[in-house]
Design a protein around this motif. Structure first.
Motif, mmCIF file in Angstrom:
data_model
loop_
_atom_site.group_PDB
_atom_site.id
_atom_site.type_symbol
_atom_site.label_atom_id
_atom_site.label_comp_id
_atom_site.label_asym_id
_atom_site.label_seq_id
_atom_site.Cartn_x
_atom_site.Cartn_y
_atom_site.Cartn_z
ATOM 1 N N ILE A 43 21.767 4.755 -2.419
ATOM 2 C CA ILE A 43 20.527 4.452 -3.140
ATOM 3 C C ILE A 43 19.322 4.463 -2.195
ATOM 4 C CG2 ILE A 43 19.267 2.703 -4.474
ATOM 5 C CD1 ILE A 43 21.880 2.113 -5.919
ATOM 6 N N PRO A 44 19.380 3.795 -1.036
ATOM 7 C CA PRO A 44 18.221 3.897 -0.141
ATOM 8 C C PRO A 44 17.985 5.319 0.371
ATOM 9 C CG PRO A 44 19.841 2.330 0.737
ATOM 10 C CD PRO A 44 20.334 2.790 -0.575
ATOM 11 N N MET A 45 19.049 6.094 0.577
ATOM 12 C CA MET A 45 18.877 7.489 0.990
ATOM 13 C C MET A 45 18.165 8.290 -0.094
ATOM 14 S SD MET A 45 22.518 8.315 2.837
ATOM 15 C CE MET A 45 22.206 10.060 2.988
ATOM 16 N N CYS A 46 18.563 8.084 -1.333
ATOM 17 C CA CYS A 46 17.955 8.783 -2.453
ATOM 18 C C CYS A 46 16.499 8.362 -2.625
ATOM 19 C CB CYS A 46 18.764 8.511 -3.714
ATOM 20 S SG CYS A 46 18.339 9.576 -5.093
ATOM 21 N N LEU A 47 16.228 7.080 -2.499
ATOM 22 C CA LEU A 47 14.859 6.577 -2.605
ATOM 23 C C LEU A 47 13.982 7.178 -1.508
ATOM 24 C CD1 LEU A 47 12.661 4.806 -3.764
ATOM 25 C CD2 LEU A 47 13.604 2.889 -2.468
ATOM 26 N N SER A 48 14.481 7.233 -0.308
ATOM 27 C CA SER A 48 13.724 7.819 0.797
ATOM 28 C C SER A 48 13.400 9.288 0.519
ATOM 29 C CB SER A 48 14.513 7.689 2.102
ATOM 30 O OG SER A 48 13.832 8.327 3.159
ATOM 31 N N ASP A 49 14.371 10.009 -0.011
ATOM 32 C CA ASP A 49 14.179 11.422 -0.311
ATOM 33 C C ASP A 49 13.200 11.631 -1.470
ATOM 34 O OD1 ASP A 49 15.197 14.124 0.510
ATOM 35 O OD2 ASP A 49 15.766 14.198 -1.617
ATOM 36 N N ALA A 50 13.148 10.680 -2.405
ATOM 37 C CA ALA A 50 12.306 10.808 -3.599
ATOM 38 C C ALA A 50 10.904 10.245 -3.409
ATOM 39 C CB ALA A 50 12.972 10.091 -4.772
ATOM 40 N N ARG A 51 10.616 9.668 -2.277
ATOM 41 C CA ARG A 51 9.359 8.926 -2.117
ATOM 42 C C ARG A 51 8.113 9.755 -2.420
ATOM 43 N NH1 ARG A 51 11.246 10.306 2.658
ATOM 44 N NH2 ARG A 51 9.886 11.139 4.266
ATOM 45 N N THR A 52 8.141 11.053 -2.191
ATOM 46 C CA THR A 52 6.948 11.868 -2.464
ATOM 47 C C THR A 52 6.728 12.067 -3.965
ATOM 48 O OG1 THR A 52 8.218 13.912 -2.235
ATOM 49 C CG2 THR A 52 7.095 13.092 -0.257
ATOM 50 N N LYS A 53 7.759 11.808 -4.787
ATOM 51 C CA LYS A 53 7.624 11.925 -6.240
ATOM 52 C C LYS A 53 7.032 10.667 -6.864
ATOM 53 C CE LYS A 53 11.604 14.934 -7.120
ATOM 54 N NZ LYS A 53 12.849 15.008 -7.898
ATOM 55 N N LEU A 54 7.017 9.570 -6.120
ATOM 56 C CA LEU A 54 6.567 8.285 -6.652
ATOM 57 C C LEU A 54 5.085 8.062 -6.386
ATOM 58 C CD1 LEU A 54 9.656 6.253 -5.492
ATOM 59 C CD2 LEU A 54 8.994 6.670 -7.871
ATOM 60 N N LYS A 55 4.433 7.445 -7.374
ATOM 61 C CA LYS A 55 3.022 7.143 -7.243
ATOM 62 C C LYS A 55 2.801 5.639 -7.395
ATOM 63 C CE LYS A 55 2.014 9.720 -10.804
ATOM 64 N NZ LYS A 55 3.318 10.038 -11.301
ATOM 65 N N SER A 56 1.647 5.195 -6.981
ATOM 66 C CA SER A 56 1.274 3.793 -7.158
ATOM 67 C C SER A 56 1.361 3.426 -8.634
ATOM 68 C CB SER A 56 -0.151 3.585 -6.641
ATOM 69 O OG SER A 56 -0.552 2.256 -6.822
ATOM 70 N N LYS A 57 1.899 2.254 -8.912
ATOM 71 C CA LYS A 57 2.062 1.691 -10.256
ATOM 72 C C LYS A 57 3.260 2.258 -11.020
ATOM 73 C CE LYS A 57 -1.845 -0.584 -9.816
ATOM 74 N NZ LYS A 57 -1.787 -1.812 -9.099
ATOM 75 N N ASP A 58 3.988 3.233 -10.458
ATOM 76 C CA ASP A 58 5.186 3.748 -11.127
ATOM 77 C C ASP A 58 6.227 2.643 -11.252
ATOM 78 O OD1 ASP A 58 4.239 6.310 -11.458
ATOM 79 O OD2 ASP A 58 5.579 7.242 -9.982
#
Length: 79
Positions: A43-58
């Motif tokens: 889960i932390p690996m996936c979150l790290s990889d997805a971080r550019t897809k996330l925006k403030s307030k998501d």
């Protein structure tokens, strides 16, 4: 839910849950195809990889499972 990240065991399981929730697959992220199953680190690996897809307030939902019998989830609002 803007993004849901699951334990990275089986893509068909993630597809089933996303379908049952009525959330498009574009709102999840996977790394299992690149790294395989990495246990509690997935889960932390996936979150790290997805971080550019996330925006403030998501609204991010992290869903973990253990041996298929136990599940836990946390909803987080991105800063």
């Amino acid at each position: 839910i803007d993004m849901a990240i699951f334990t990275q065991v089986r893509l068909p399981s993630i597809e089933l849950v996303m379908g049952e929730l009525g959330i498009p697959m574009e709102k999840t992220h996977t790394v299992m195809e690149e790294w395989g199953y990495t246990g509690s680190a997935c889960i932390p690996m996936c979150l790290s990889d997805a971080r550019t897809k996330l925006k403030s307030k998501d609204l991010l939902v992290l869903v973990g499972s253990g041996v298929g019998y136990n599940q836990a989830a946390a909803a987080l609002r991105m800063p």
